[in-house]
Design an enzyme around this catalytic site. Structure first.
Site, short mmCIF file in Angstrom:
data_model
loop_
_atom_site.label_atom_id
_atom_site.label_comp_id
_atom_site.label_asym_id
_atom_site.label_seq_id
_atom_site.Cartn_x
_atom_site.Cartn_y
_atom_site.Cartn_z
CG ASP A 444 52.15 -20.42 19.05
OD1 ASP A 444 51.60 -19.62 19.80
OD2 ASP A 444 53.00 -20.10 18.19
CB ILE A 445 49.85 -19.81 14.09
CG1 ILE A 445 48.38 -20.23 14.22
CG2 ILE A 445 50.20 -19.59 12.62
CD1 ILE A 445 47.42 -19.17 13.72
CD GLU A 487 51.11 -15.88 18.01
OE1 GLU A 487 52.34 -15.88 18.16
OE2 GLU A 487 50.40 -14.90 18.31
#
Length: 583
Positions: A444-445, A487
């Site tokens: 996950d960004i 994301e």
């Protein structure tokens, strides 16, 4: 009786022979005309019906998967920390609703209610403070994700901007429960999709509909009523769908839709795994006379050909009947040889009369023309088969493209959530069979919302593509990387232990961190991993474990890897046999 019949029939041998042969030729022509027309009509009807069925199947798949994506969109949004923790009327939550509506304009309204059914936040502030506790989407959405059938929404229609459409707007409802960290119900996230959305989805198939002649596509609800096209100039002339079209067990049917309008129709239900509660069906129809217009052309050719043959044959018999008796046996013998396949047999017969010589020449000409007609018919059939094959190939290419679109993310070109489910199932079965662990990484960004808020969604999309390319370059060819949603990315590493998974995860984290985006700068990842092995009975267990580890990485400060270092555990041979016996 015989005397009356003798008076009616010609007295001369020539007349009787001409009448007899003329009658036989006419009957034979009618039989051939009917038989050829019937066989060709049946085959052409099958080809057209199969083509309509394939088109209806493609449309049903596109529509169902789009509905599924919208439902998953609402479910995932309701499960985010913002909705689980923040106040239901917070500005951040309303901005989240506005972003979703901006990303997908088909959403006419998106709102959040509290547990009592009062709207707390909504796009454009519409219906804020209104009690919707008696609405089906709220009642059903409290317990589980819900998708409602097409309906009029008079309350929402009063507050929406006027679009100039005379017909009342219709909507699809999608709802999902919002629960806090302990699982208690906080409220319901609901969305209304404007029915114009159906035109946009079906528009993908317009090139296929435009290529063919007078093909029309309809969407029918579970009661068999047409809901697409919407009520208007075009839809008003359409009758309710007949039972024969909707309930037939065949892939297509030819039936009357109106007293004087017969159509070839194919009906395909939307896949139950996506829209089991709706019961919609896609119906594609084509006028029967258009589908079979090639049969009419062939019948005209056969009729002209038969009349020409009859005319020539009668004329030849009439002029040659007076002296045909003597060479008749010779002609019969030669004709039998031709019938047995010796098509090039010369018709050499001694003929003293002009009539017999004319007959011989006529028979030669007839045989030659029959062969030419037969070759011409073969060429026509070959061209028709080539055309059908070309159309089939075009449809197959279109279906393959639809399948590719359905399994890939449009932004990053990575496989999407549906492709992940399929690949995860395959790798899990292979892991169980080969007894080699399968590592699952959820990436996950970090602070992606900050990137969107700071630089805008367009740059946020570029960051997603940049991270996707970096992850692809950092993995083995045997590994699988996909966009899991928003994301978030997921990686499947076959035959990978927990130690190796941690090493790969840290490699991915460092690779993204050390390759900053040209505009957004340094980007970091939080990664959670889990290893599926003999302890797992379902393919989704390892994903849930990896998701828990991802949240742990977020809690510990982001830009780190968290995971369960267990992995590669398998039951002993005795325990495996006992488990197999118990199953």
């Amino acid at each position: 009786m015989r005397e009356r019949l003798a008076k009616l029939l010609p007295i001369s041998f020539r007349g009787r022979l001409a009448l007899s042969f003329g009658t036989m030729t006419l009957v034979l022509g009618i039989l051939v005309y009917g038989y050829v027309g019937h066989v060709y009509r049946a085959q052409l009807l099958v080809d057209r019906g199969e083509a309509l069925h394939d088109l209806a199947t493609a449309a049903a798949t596109v529509l169902a998967e789009n509905l599924h994506e919208r439902q998953r969109e609402i479910e995932l949004l309701a499960a985010t920390p913002l909705y689980r923790r923040s106040a239901l009327d917070s500005p951040d939550l309303r901005r989240s609703l506005e972003r979703l509506q901006h990303a997908y304009p088909a959403y006419s309204w998106i709102g959040v209610t509290d547990a009592g059914g009062v709207v707390r936040s909504a796009t454009g502030g519409l219906l804020a403070g209104v009690d919707v506790s008696q609405r089906p989407w709220f009642i059903n959405g409290r317990d589980a994700p819900f998708m409602g059938d097409l309906h009029d929404a008079m309350l929402l229609a009063k507050v929406l901007p006027d679009t100039g459409d005379k017909a009342p707007p219709r909507f699809l409802d999608i709802a999902a429960p919002i629960r806090d960290e302990r699982g208690a119900l906080r409220g319901v996230l609901g969305a209304h999709i404007h029915w114009n959305w159906a035109s946009d989805v079906v528009g993908v198939l317009n090139p296929l509909l435009a290529v063919q002649k007078q093909r029309e596509l309809f969407i029918a609800d579970h009661n068999g009523q047409v809901i697409y096209p919407s009520a208007g100039a075009r839809a008003a002339t359409l009758p309710p769908l007949t039972t024969a079209v909707l309930d037939t067990q065949s892939r297509f049917t030819a039936a009357l839709w109106e007293p004087d309008a017969e159509y070839v129709s194919a009906a395909v239900a939307l896949p139950a795994e996506f829209t089991s509660a709706l019961g919609w069906r896609i119906v594609v129809r084509q006028p029967l006379h258009v589908a079979l217009q090639d049969v009419v052309a062939l019948q005209r050719v056969l009729a002209v050909f038969a009349l020409a043959i009859i005319t020539v044959f009668l004329a030849l018999i009439w002029w040659s009947a007076t002296r045909i008796s003597r060479p008749l046996e010779q002609l019969a013998g030669l004709a039998m040889r031709i019938e047995n396949g010796e098509e090039n047999t010369p018709l050499e017969v001694e003929a003293r009369s002009v009539e017999v010589r004319h007959l011989i020449e006529a028979l030669r000409s007839m045989a030659s023309r029959l062969i030419e007609r037969r070759e011409a018919l073969r060429d026509s059939n070959a061209r028709l088969e080539h055309t059908v094959a070309a159309r089939t190939a075009e449809l197959e290419i279109a279906n393959e493209e639809l399948q590719r679109i359905a399994r890939h993310d449009a932004l990053t070109s990575l496989p999407n959530r549906r492709a992940v489910d399929e690949r995860l199932h395959e790798e899990f079965i292979r892991m169980r069979r080969m007894r080699r662990p399968l590592a699952v990484l959820l990436c996950d960004i970090d602070h992606f919302k900050r990137i969107n808020d700071t630089y805008g969604h367009a740059l946020g999309d570029e960051v997603l593509c940049h991270v996707a390319r970096t992850l692809q370059r950092s993995l083995r060819e045997s590994d699988f990387i996909a966009r899991y949603g928003g994301e978030e990315f997921i990686a499947l590493l076959p035959a990978t232990s927990a130690e190796e998974a941690r090493h790969v995860a840290d490699k991915l984290r460092r690779s993204v961190e050390t390759h900053p985006h040209p505009l957004a700068g340094r980007v970091t990842l939080s990664i959670g991993f889990a290893v599926a092995d003999g302890r797992h009975e379902h393919d989704k267990q390892a994903v849930r474990e990896a998701d828990d580890q991802l949240y742990a990485a977020k809690r510990e400060g982001r830009n780190r890897v968290c995971g369960d270092d267990r992995g590669g555990e398998w039951p002993s041979a005795d325990a495996h046999r006992q488990l197999h016996s118990a199953q």
